[in-house]
Design an enzyme around this catalytic site. Structure first.
Site, PDB file in Angstrom:
ATOM      1  N   LYS A 167       0.844  -1.198   0.000  1.00 13.53           N
ATOM      2  CA  LYS A 167       0.000   0.000   0.000  1.00 13.53           C
ATOM      3  C   LYS A 167       0.878   1.246   0.000  1.00 13.53           C
ATOM      4  O   LYS A 167       1.501   1.580   0.998  1.00 13.53           O
ATOM      5  CB  LYS A 167      -0.943   0.049   1.202  1.00 13.53           C
ATOM      6  N   GLY A 220       6.696   4.749   8.445  1.00 11.57           N
ATOM      7  CA  GLY A 220       5.885   5.963   8.542  1.00 11.57           C
ATOM      8  C   GLY A 220       6.065   6.602   9.907  1.00 11.57           C
ATOM      9  O   GLY A 220       7.055   6.341  10.612  1.00 11.57           O
ATOM     10  N   GLY A 225       2.621   3.995  13.392  1.00 17.72           N
ATOM     11  CA  GLY A 225       3.273   2.706  13.663  1.00 17.72           C
ATOM     12  C   GLY A 225       2.685   2.017  14.885  1.00 17.72           C
ATOM     13  O   GLY A 225       2.470   0.795  14.893  1.00 17.72           O
ATOM     14  N   GLU A 242       9.532   0.787  10.941  1.00 21.13           N
ATOM     15  CA  GLU A 242      10.559   1.799  10.645  1.00 21.13           C
ATOM     16  C   GLU A 242       9.885   3.157  10.793  1.00 21.13           C
ATOM     17  O   GLU A 242       9.128   3.574   9.922  1.00 21.13           O
ATOM     18  CB  GLU A 242      11.092   1.628   9.214  1.00 21.13           C
ATOM     19  N   CYS A 276      13.899  10.243   6.860  1.00 20.16           N
ATOM     20  CA  CYS A 276      13.851   9.769   8.251  1.00 20.16           C
ATOM     21  C   CYS A 276      15.184   9.986   8.947  1.00 20.16           C
ATOM     22  O   CYS A 276      15.230  10.334  10.114  1.00 20.16           O
ATOM     23  CB  CYS A 276      13.425   8.301   8.300  1.00 20.16           C
ATOM     24  N   GLU A 378       9.783  15.530  15.563  1.00 21.92           N
ATOM     25  CA  GLU A 378      10.515  15.193  14.346  1.00 21.92           C
ATOM     26  C   GLU A 378      10.224  16.271  13.305  1.00 21.92           C
ATOM     27  O   GLU A 378       9.128  16.316  12.736  1.00 21.92           O
ATOM     28  CB  GLU A 378      10.063  13.830  13.808  1.00 21.92           C
TER      29      GLU A 378
HETATM   30  P1  NAD Z   1       2.302   8.245   7.860  1.00 20.08           P
HETATM   31  O1  NAD Z   1       2.469   7.403   9.077  1.00 20.08           O
HETATM   32  O2  NAD Z   1       1.298   9.323   7.883  1.00 20.08           O
HETATM   33  O3  NAD Z   1       1.891   7.326   6.614  1.00 20.08           O
HETATM   34  C1  NAD Z   1       2.671   6.215   6.226  1.00 20.08           C
HETATM   35  C2  NAD Z   1       1.766   5.211   5.539  1.00 20.08           C
HETATM   36  O4  NAD Z   1       0.825   4.711   6.504  1.00 20.08           O
HETATM   37  C3  NAD Z   1       0.951   5.789   4.389  1.00 20.08           C
HETATM   38  O5  NAD Z   1       0.862   4.833   3.345  1.00 20.08           O
HETATM   39  C4  NAD Z   1      -0.418   5.996   5.040  1.00 20.08           C
HETATM   40  O6  NAD Z   1      -1.474   5.962   4.111  1.00 20.08           O
HETATM   41  C5  NAD Z   1      -0.479   4.808   5.982  1.00 20.08           C
HETATM   42  N1  NAD Z   1      -1.399   4.967   7.128  1.00 20.08           N
HETATM   43  C6  NAD Z   1      -1.841   6.108   7.711  1.00 20.08           C
HETATM   44  N2  NAD Z   1      -2.682   5.822   8.727  1.00 20.08           N
HETATM   45  C7  NAD Z   1      -2.774   4.471   8.796  1.00 20.08           C
HETATM   46  C8  NAD Z   1      -3.482   3.562   9.632  1.00 20.08           C
HETATM   47  N3  NAD Z   1      -4.276   3.994  10.608  1.00 20.08           N
HETATM   48  N4  NAD Z   1      -3.328   2.237   9.421  1.00 20.08           N
HETATM   49  C9  NAD Z   1      -2.518   1.774   8.440  1.00 20.08           C
HETATM   50  N5  NAD Z   1      -1.829   2.586   7.605  1.00 20.08           N
HETATM   51  C10 NAD Z   1      -1.944   3.920   7.784  1.00 20.08           C
HETATM   52  O7  NAD Z   1       3.749   8.783   7.497  1.00 20.08           O
HETATM   53  P2  NAD Z   1       4.144   9.755   6.296  1.00 20.08           P
HETATM   54  O8  NAD Z   1       3.761  11.143   6.667  1.00 20.08           O
HETATM   55  O9  NAD Z   1       3.655   9.178   5.010  1.00 20.08           O
HETATM   56  O10 NAD Z   1       5.743   9.601   6.264  1.00 20.08           O
HETATM   57  C11 NAD Z   1       6.611  10.362   7.035  1.00 20.08           C
HETATM   58  C12 NAD Z   1       7.092   9.566   8.236  1.00 20.08           C
HETATM   59  O11 NAD Z   1       7.750   8.372   7.810  1.00 20.08           O
HETATM   60  C13 NAD Z   1       8.118  10.308   9.048  1.00 20.08           C
HETATM   61  O12 NAD Z   1       7.820  10.140  10.403  1.00 20.08           O
HETATM   62  C14 NAD Z   1       9.421   9.612   8.696  1.00 20.08           C
HETATM   63  O13 NAD Z   1      10.444   9.721   9.635  1.00 20.08           O
HETATM   64  C15 NAD Z   1       8.953   8.211   8.543  1.00 20.08           C
HETATM   65  N6  NAD Z   1       9.943   7.427   7.783  1.00 20.08           N
HETATM   66  C16 NAD Z   1      10.691   6.489   8.467  1.00 20.08           C
HETATM   67  C17 NAD Z   1      11.662   5.759   7.785  1.00 20.08           C
HETATM   68  C18 NAD Z   1      12.492   4.716   8.478  1.00 20.08           C
HETATM   69  O14 NAD Z   1      13.040   3.860   7.784  1.00 20.08           O
HETATM   70  N7  NAD Z   1      12.599   4.726   9.797  1.00 20.08           N
HETATM   71  C19 NAD Z   1      11.859   5.985   6.422  1.00 20.08           C
HETATM   72  C20 NAD Z   1      11.082   6.950   5.778  1.00 20.08           C
HETATM   73  C21 NAD Z   1      10.110   7.669   6.472  1.00 20.08           C
END
Ligand code: NAD
Length: 474
Positions: A167, A220, A225, A242, A276, A378
């Site tokens: 997804k 995310g 998470g 992650e 990230c 963050e």
């Molecule tokens: P987000 O958590 O808003 O979304 C990530 C994904 O989760 C998207 O596909 C979103 O549609 C989905 N999602 C949202 N709510 C959900 C739910 N209730 N259940 C299941 N899925 C859901 O994050 P974002 O804004 O897209 O990305 C930015 C974040 O990602 C930052 O915090 C960044 O640090 C983190 N990130 C971490 C790493 C790592 O490897 N540690 C790498 C890249 C990004």
């Protein structure tokens, strides 16, 4: 969407817009996946599992090898698409597309190392372990590095014989869909890799809840998470998380200041600060702070902000309105509460067309107080808080104050200081005299609020395999 090797519409018939964050232009409309779509995709992955799991790892690797070749041939087209939907400069998009191909090639090479163990046991007997794929695995990914993160999830899972449902994030599904089609055209059987576009709340949660999904790899925000982990726990599913990071960079008084300045600029402003492992907090020794900050300011002022498709752009727009509002709010708060000194940036740039996209100037804030949101949250955007410290003990204490623990770096020529940083900084990855570099060959992941589980490196295969023990009496 891509279900069972074919493009599919949403069961509910609804779509959402994918727009260019630099111009606001509509790029494409994409189906808004429903719970029924997730069920169809998982069904396709269940049906494809037996056939795919019975191929040899080497056959699977050959599909990766062919797909990587096509991705490299189509690099310009794929990089352009990535820039259009994500916003990053073309040079960064090209790197990411090459990174995708490199990850496939790495796991193609690992195919031959999938094996169990032979274990002598007391008495007349032997024990063996065999490694079995889990079944249907799934990933939910963000928009900041959609191609690279897709490869980190699908490649170890598929090479291990699992089938998959991905997804993508709502704002960046197009490159993911195209890359999945490339894998299918390279010989991935129908149903082995399915892609469902849609919202996190509907498509994401249905995917985590689906009883046939055995493992979820999530990248995310930390809050999302936690929600994913809660849902997965009730279904007894394996999880890799992650999550966010607030990486500190420590510049000691003996550091090579030129390379530390270059490292801080790349570490903070690459991908408009939306990485990230970006440098999100900078701690510099008081004795070199003035010289370091003045060099940093000069370098940051040279960054050209613009549409990622223009060849001379160093930094593109933020990816979406949510990010833009967050960054504007944080900087407004710094100004209102006098929480630090804005040395450069701090506003929307004024080039022609800048009002159409989510542009924000690369921003440096010095003398940031300990309790500022800039240090506690963050900051996923182009704003770098700078704190002066007396020595390395103080720097490490401040650096470790964060609830995150993804990456950290220490910049020094002194081996004792480097060793102290490596031993005492609480993070999953620690760099010395660099920040940011990751590679599929080495494990990657965080501690504390940055999640658990590791991606990349040979050990990641165990995250996608289960061990069966066979005891044999002779
Ligand atoms: P987000 O958590 O808003 O979304 C990530 C994904 O989760 C998207 O596909 C979103 O549609 C989905 N999602 C949202 N709510 C959900 C739910 N209730 N259940 C299941 N899925 C859901 O994050 P974002 O804004 O897209 O990305 C930015 C974040 O990602 C930052 O915090 C960044 O640090 C983190 N990130 C971490 C790493 C790592 O490897 N540690 C790498 C890249 C990004």
């Amino acid at each position: 969407m891509l279900i069972n090797g074919k493009a599919a519409g949403a069961c509910g018939g609804e779509c959402f817009d994918v727009k260019n964050p630099a111009t606001g232009e509509l790029l494409e409309q994409v189906p808004r996946g429903t719970e029924d779509d997730i069920a169809l995709a998982v069904e396709a992955a269940v049906s494809a599992f037996e056939g795919w799991a019975s191929t040899s790892p080497q056959q699977r690797g050959m599909v990766f090898y062919r797909a990587a070749g096509v991705v490299r041939q189509r690099k310009e087209e794929l990089a352009t698409l990535l820039t259009q939907e994500q916003g990053k400069p073309l040079a960064e998009a090209r790197n990411e597309i090459e990174g995708f191909a490199h990850v496939l090639e790495y796991y193609c090479g690992l195919a031959g190392s999938l094996r169990g163990d032979f274990i002598p046991v007391p008495g007349n007997g032997y024990a063996f372990t065999v490694k079995k794929p889990l079944g249907v695995c799934a990933a939910i990914i963000p928009w900041n590095m959609p191609a690279l993160i897709m490869s980190w999830k699908i490649a170890p899972a598929l090479i291990s014989g699992n089938t998959f449902v991905l997804k993508p994030a709502s704002s960046t599904p197009l490159t993911n869909l195209t890359l999945a089609s490339v894998l299918n055209e390279a010989g991935l059987p129908a149903g082995v890799l399915n892609v469902i576009t849609g919202s996190g709340e509907t498509a994401g949660e249905s995917l985590v809840r689906n009883p046939h999904v055995k493992k979820i790899s999530f990248t995310g925000e930390s809050g999302t998470g936690i929600r994913v982990a809660e849902l997965a726990a009730s279904g007894m599913k394996r999880v890799t998380l992650e999550l966010g990071g607030s990486d500190p960079m420590i510049v000691c008084d003996d550091a090579n200041l030129e390379s530390a300045v270059a490292g801080a600029i790349r570490g903070r402003f690459y991908n408009c600060g939306q990485t990230c492992t970006a440098v999100k907090r900078l701690y510099v020794f008081e004795s070199v702070a003035e010289e370091f900050i003045s060099k940093l300011k000069a370098g940051v002022r040279n960054l050209k902000v613009g549409n990622g498709l223009d060849n001379n752009t160093d930094m593109g727009p933020l990816n979406n309105s949510h990010q833009m509002e967050y960054i504007k709010e944080l900087v407004a708060e710094v100004k209102e509460k006098s929480e630090g000194r804005i040395i450069t940036g701090g506003k929307i740039p004024s080039f022609k067309g800048s009002d159409k996209g989510y542009f924000f100037e690369p921003t440096l804030v010095s003398d940031v107080p300990e309790d500022s949101r800039l240090l506690k949250e963050e900051v996923f955007g182009p704003v770098l808080p700078i704190v002066k410290v007396k020595n390395l003990d103080e720097a490490i204490e401040e650096a470790n104050r964060s609830s995150y623990g993804l990456g950290a770096s220490v910049w020094t020529k002194d081996l004792d200081r480097a060793r102290m940083g490596c031993e005492q900084l609480n993070a999953g990855i620690i760099w010395v005299n660099q920040h940011f570099k990751v590679a599929p060959e080495v494990p990657f992941g965080g501690i504390k609020g940055s999640g658990f589980g590791r991606e990349n490196g040979p050990d990641v295969l165990s995250e996608y395999l289960e061990t069966r023990t066979i005891m044999l009496k002779t």
